[in-house]
Motif scaffolding. Structure first.
Motif, PDB file in Angstrom:
ATOM      1  N   ASN A 565       0.828  -1.203   0.000  1.00 56.24           N
ATOM      2  CA  ASN A 565       0.000   0.000   0.000  1.00 56.24           C
ATOM      3  C   ASN A 565       0.866   1.258   0.000  1.00 56.24           C
ATOM      4  N   ARG A 566       0.197   2.404   0.039  1.00 52.66           N
ATOM      5  CA  ARG A 566       0.915   3.676  -0.061  1.00 52.66           C
ATOM      6  C   ARG A 566       1.925   3.831   1.088  1.00 52.66           C
ATOM      7  N   ARG A 572       9.551   2.328   1.657  1.00 46.68           N
ATOM      8  CA  ARG A 572      10.618   1.850   0.783  1.00 46.68           C
ATOM      9  C   ARG A 572      11.362   3.029   0.152  1.00 46.68           C
ATOM     10  N   LEU A 573      10.637   4.052  -0.253  1.00 45.90           N
ATOM     11  CA  LEU A 573      11.292   5.232  -0.821  1.00 45.90           C
ATOM     12  C   LEU A 573      12.210   5.896   0.204  1.00 45.90           C
ATOM     13  N   GLY A 624      11.497  -4.682  -9.039  1.00 47.13           N
ATOM     14  CA  GLY A 624      11.136  -3.608  -8.128  1.00 47.13           C
ATOM     15  C   GLY A 624       9.886  -3.933  -7.338  1.00 47.13           C
ATOM     16  N   LEU A 625       9.477  -3.003  -6.500  1.00 47.88           N
ATOM     17  CA  LEU A 625       8.282  -3.153  -5.671  1.00 47.88           C
ATOM     18  C   LEU A 625       7.107  -2.478  -6.362  1.00 47.88           C
ATOM     19  N   VAL A 626       6.004  -3.230  -6.533  1.00 48.54           N
ATOM     20  CA  VAL A 626       4.790  -2.679  -7.131  1.00 48.54           C
ATOM     21  C   VAL A 626       3.884  -2.194  -6.007  1.00 48.54           C
ATOM     22  N   VAL A 627       3.418  -0.946  -6.112  1.00 49.08           N
ATOM     23  CA  VAL A 627       2.638  -0.304  -5.042  1.00 49.08           C
ATOM     24  C   VAL A 627       1.344   0.233  -5.627  1.00 49.08           C
TER      25      VAL A 627
END
Length: 713
Positions: A565-566, A572-573, A624-627
Motif C-alpha cells: 500500500n501507499r 521503501r522510498l 522492483g516493488l509494485v505499489v
C-alpha cells in the motif's frame, strides 16, 4: 585475689535501639575481661569520656587492689588515663624503673603502679570516646609491644561497638538550615575511588563518593542529619544524578558504583535516570542502617534496573543490618565486606574466619566479594588468602576527582592456592525437578556454547534428541542473522559486565524449520567470579511472531489488490533515499478507468484493478516493488537509477497490458491502456522524494497529452 566484672549502673549509652544495648554491654564486658586475662593484670577497665570528664563504665578483676570503684571516677582517670590520651605518658609501663613516671602523673591516687597498659578508644572521626586500661600493683616484666597491640585491637573493637549510627547527635536548628541550603543548591563534591583486583591491582570499577563542606562533614553523618529533617532521599538522588552525569567523563571500560538506600531506590525515577547512560556500567550499592520493611517492593524496584543491565551490590556486609539474610533477599552481584571486619584481619583470626564465611556464602550466590577499608599490605594479603578477589582502600588508591587518572594499584597480594567450593546447581535436586518438569524449554549451556543439560520441552520445541543436542552448540542452531546479537550479550557475561540477559532469537530446528524463542540466560559463577555455565530458558514464541508478521503485512498491504500500500511504498522510498544509492520510480495510471466504473459498475472496476495489479506484479518480477498508490494509480519502485533500464521496464509493462484485454466478471472484454512516466534519483542528488514523484507524475501526463495530440492529428 577476687576477680569479678561489674558495669556502671547508669548503663553504657551504646545504643537506643531495642534489644541491642544488652548485647553490646555483654560484648564489652567480655572484651575487657579478655585484656585483663591475656595481660595477667590485677584489674582492667573501660572508662568513657562524658561531659568533659572520664567515667568508669566496666571494671574487671580485683578493683580493691588499686582502690578503684565507680565513685572514685575522679582519681585515676583524672590523671593517668587522660595524660595517656594527650600523649604526656607512655601507653605501656612494665617495671619499677619507669613506674615512677606513672606515679608522677597519678598523684591523685595513693596506690603506686607496678605496670599498666592504657590506650584511647576512638570513633570513626578519630575523636576520643574513652580509654581501655589494665594495671597491677606489682611490675609485670613480660608485658611487650605485642600486649600493647592486642590492647589496641580490642580498643578498636570497642570503638566499633560504640560507633553505631544511633550515636549521631540530632542536628541543631542552625545545622538543619545549613543542610537544607546545601541540598537545595547541590553544594557538594563527588569524587571517585577505585576498586582493584587484589592480585593484579587492575581497576574494573570505581565508586562515587560525596564530600561535604558543611558540618558535620562526614558523609554518613550529613546524610543521617538530612534524613532527620526529611531531606535524606532528596540528597541521595541529587548525589546519584551528579554521579551519573559524570559517567561520560570516566574511562569507558570502568563500571561506576553509586551508594543509595532502599528508601531512595523505591522512589527514584529509574527510566529517566538511566535514559542517557549505559546501564551495564552502573552498580547500585545498597546502604542501609535500618531494617528493610518490604523486600517485595524493593525487589520490584530493583528489577526495573536489573532488566536494563544494572548490577547490585550490598554495602557494609557484616555491620548493622547488612546481614546474611539481607544478602539472601537481594541476591546481589557484589558483596562489600565492611571495614570493621577488614581492619586488622591479618592479625585477628576471628575476623579472618568471619571474612572466609562471608566469602564462601557470597560465592554460593554467585556474587563477588569486595573488601572495604584495606589500609595495609597485611590486610590485603589476608583478604586474598580467604578468597576475596577485589579490594578498596587508601592503601590501594585514594579518592580522585573525575578528571584524574585511575591507575593500577602498585600494591598487590600474593597469589594463593585456595580454591573455595561454590554451590553446584547441577547437583541440586530441586533444580533437577524443575528442569525435568518445566513446561518451557530449559538448558544448561557451557561457556563454549555446548549443551550440558536439556529438558524434554526444549527438545520437543527444536525436534532434536538429547544425544543430538549434546553433540551441538547453541551457535550451530541459532539463525545466522541473530547469532551476533546473542554472542555480544554472552561476551558481556563472560567479561563480568552483566549476570543475565534476555533476547528474542530464531532457532533452526532438526527439520530445517525456523522457530522463534524468547531466551533468558542467567550465568552461574564458579569460585573467583568465573562464569561456570549458563542456565537458559526458552519460551516458544513462533505463533506470536507469525501473528505479528501477519498484522505487519496487513498494515503494509492493499486489501483489494494484495500489493504494497501507499504507506509501505513510502517507507521503501525513504529507505532508498537514506541509502544514497539511487533509485527509480515508474508512475502508472490506467487510462479511461472512470468510464469502466460508470458503464459497468464499481465491482467491475475492482475486477479491472486486480487484473492490472497481477499483470504488473508478473511483468516486474524481481525488478522492483509494485505499489498501489491510490485509486487507479500504481508505482513501481526500483533499486536501479539507470534511465535506460527504467525505460525498458516501462515498455514491458505497457506492452503486456496492451496485448492482454481484461475479461470482466459480467463477460465483457475491455482493452487496457497504461500510461507510465518515469523519474530517477541518482546518487548524490539532493532532490527530495516528493520532487522525484512529481517528476514521474509530470512525465506520465506529458506522455498522455502527447499521445492525445498525436491521435487528433
Amino acid at each position: 585475689m577476687r576477680s569479678d566484672t561489674r558495669m556502671h549502673d547508669e548503663g553504657l549509652g551504646i545504643s537506643t535501639t531495642a534489644g541491642r544495648t544488652e548485647y553490646s554491654a555483654e560484648s564489652l564486658q567480655a572484651l575487657v575481661h579478655l585484656v585483663r586475662a591475656r595481660l595477667g593484670q590485677d584489674v582492667a577497665w573501660f572508662s568513657a569520656v562524658r561531659d568533659g570528664a572520664q567515667v568508669f563504665e566496666i571494671i574487671d578483676g580485683n578493683a580493691e587492689a588499686l582502690g578503684l570503684d565507680y565513685d572514685a571516677r575522679q582519681t585515676l582517670t583524672a590523671a593517668c588515663c587522660r595524660q595517656v590520651i594527650e600523649g604526656q605518658l607512655p601507653k605501656l609501663v612494665q617495671c619499677p624503673a619507669v613506674s615512677s613516671e606513672a606515679d608522677a602523673g597519678c598523684r591523685a591516687h595513693t596506690v603506686a603502679l607496678g605496670a599498666y597498659v592504657a590506650v584511647p578508644i576512638l570513633d570513626h572521626d578519630g575523636r576520643v570516646q574513652g580509654t581501655l586500661s589494665a594495671a597491677s600493683r606489682q611490675p609485670r616484666p613480660r608485658l611487650s609491644d605485642i600486649d600493647l597491640r592486642l590492647t589496641r585491637q580490642v580498643a578498636d573493637l570497642i570503638g566499633t561497638l560504640l560507633g553505631c549510627p544511633d550515636s549521631i547527635h540530632p542536628a541543631s536548628a542552625d545545622e538543619r538550615a545549613v543542610i537544607r541550603e546545601m541540598v537545595a543548591r547541590g553544594d557538594f563534591e563527588v569524587v571517585f575511588q577505585s576498586v582493584h583486583h587484589v592480585t593484579s591491582g587492575a581497576v574494573d570499577k570505581i565508586e562515587a563518593l560525596a564530600r561535604f563542606a558543611c558540618p558535620p562533614f562526614r558523609p554518613d553523618a550529613v546524610i543521617a542529619q538530612a534524613t532527620q529533617i526529611g531531606l535524606g532521599v532528596e540528597l541521595e538522588l541529587a548525589i546519584l544524578r551528579r554521579a551519573l552525569a559524570m559517567l561520560p567523563q570516566l574511562p569507558d571500560d570502568l563500571a561506576l558504583a553509586v551508594n543509595i538506600s532502599p528508601s531512595a531506590v523505591l522512589v527514584a525515577p529509574w527510566p529517566e535516570l538511566l535514559a542517557d547512560v549505559d546501564p551495564a556500567r552502573i552498580v547500585l550499592e545498597l546502604t542501609e542502617h535500618d531494617a528493610v520493611e518490604d523486600y517485595d517492593a524493593l525487589d520490584e524496584a530493583l528489577h526495573v534496573c536489573r532488566q536494563r543491565g544494572v548490577r547490585i551490590a550490598v554495602d557494609d556486609v557484616g555491620a548493622g543490618f547488612s546481614t546474611f539474610s539481607h544478602v539472601l533477599e537481594l541476591s546481589p552481584d557484589f558483596v562489600k565486606l565492611d571495614q570493621s571486619i577488614t581492619r586488622h584481619i591479618d592479625v585477628d583470626d576471628a575476623r579472618r574466619r568471619l571474612a572466609h564465611a562471608i566469602t564462601e556464602f557470597a560465592e554460593q550466590l554467585g556474587a563477588t566479594v569486595i573488601a572495604e577499608g584495606v589500609e595495609t599490605q597485611g590486610e590485603l594479603d589476608a583478604a586474598a588468602a580467604v578468597g576475596i578477589t577485589a579490594a578498596q582502600g587508601y592503601y590501594l588508591s585514594r579518592p580522585r576527582p573525575v578528571t584524574a587518572q585511575f591507575p593500577t594499584a602498585a600494591a598487590t597480594a600474593e597469589v594463593t592456592d585456595r580454591v573455595p567450593t561454590g554451590l553446584d546447581v547441577l547437583a541440586d535436586r530441586r533444580f533437577e525437578l524443575a528442569l525435568a518438569h518445566s513446561p518451557i524449554g530449559m538448558a544448561v549451556v557451557g561457556p563454549d556454547g555446548t549443551f550440558m543439560r536439556t529438558n524434554r520441552a526444549l527438545r520437543t520445541m527444536l525436534g532434536y534428541s538429547k544425544r543430538e543436542l549434546e553433540a551441538l552448540t547453541f551457535q550451530e542452531i541459532t539463525h545466522p542473522d541473530d547469532l551476533d546479537a546473542d554472542l555480544a550479550l554472552l561476551t558481556e557475561c563472560l567479561q563480568g559486565r552483566r549476570r543475565s540477559y534476555r533476547i528474542d532469537k530464531r532457532y533452526i530446528t532438526a527439520n530445517g524449520r525456523t522457530v522463534w524463542g524468547a531466551l533468558t540466560v542467567v550465568s552461574v559463577h564458579a569460585p573467583r567470579d568465573r562464569p561456570q555455565y549458563f542456565v537458559s530458558q526458552i519460551v516458544d514464541m513462533t505463533a506470536e511472531r507469525i501473528r505479528e508478521a501477519d498484522l505487519t503485512r496487513q498494515a503494509a498491504t492493499d486489501p483489494l489488490t494484495g500489493l504494497a500500500n501507499r504507506h509501505a511504498g513510502w517507507r521503501r522510498l525513504e529507505e532508498l533515499d537514506a541509502s544514497s544509492a539511487g533509485y527509480g520510480v515508474l508512475f502508472c495510471d490506467i487510462e479511461r478507468f472512470k468510464a469502466v466504473n460508470d458503464r459497468h459498475g464499481h465491482r467491475a472496476g475492482d475486477h479491472l484493478l486486480i487484473a492490472v495489479a497481477n499483470c504488473l506484479r508478473t511483468a516486474t518480477a524481481d525488478a522492483g516493488l509494485v505499489v498501489r498508490w491510490g485509486g487507479d494509480e500504481f508505482l513501481v519502485i526500483t533499486h536501479s537509477g539507470d534511465e535506460s533500464e527504467l525505460a525498458r521496464l516501462a515498455d514491458r509493462l505497457t506492452g503486456q497490458l496492451h496485448n492482454t484485454p481484461v475479461m470482466l466478471d459480467n463477460g465483457v472484454e475491455v482493452p487496457v491502456r497504461l500510461t507510465v512516466g518515469s523519474a530517477v534519483h541518482r546518487p548524490g542528488d539532493s532532490s527530495s522524494i516528493d520532487v522525484v514523484l512529481d517528476h514521474a507524475d509530470h512525465a506520465m501526463y506529458d506522455k498522455r497529452r502527447h499521445r492525445s495530440g498525436t491521435a487528433r492529428s
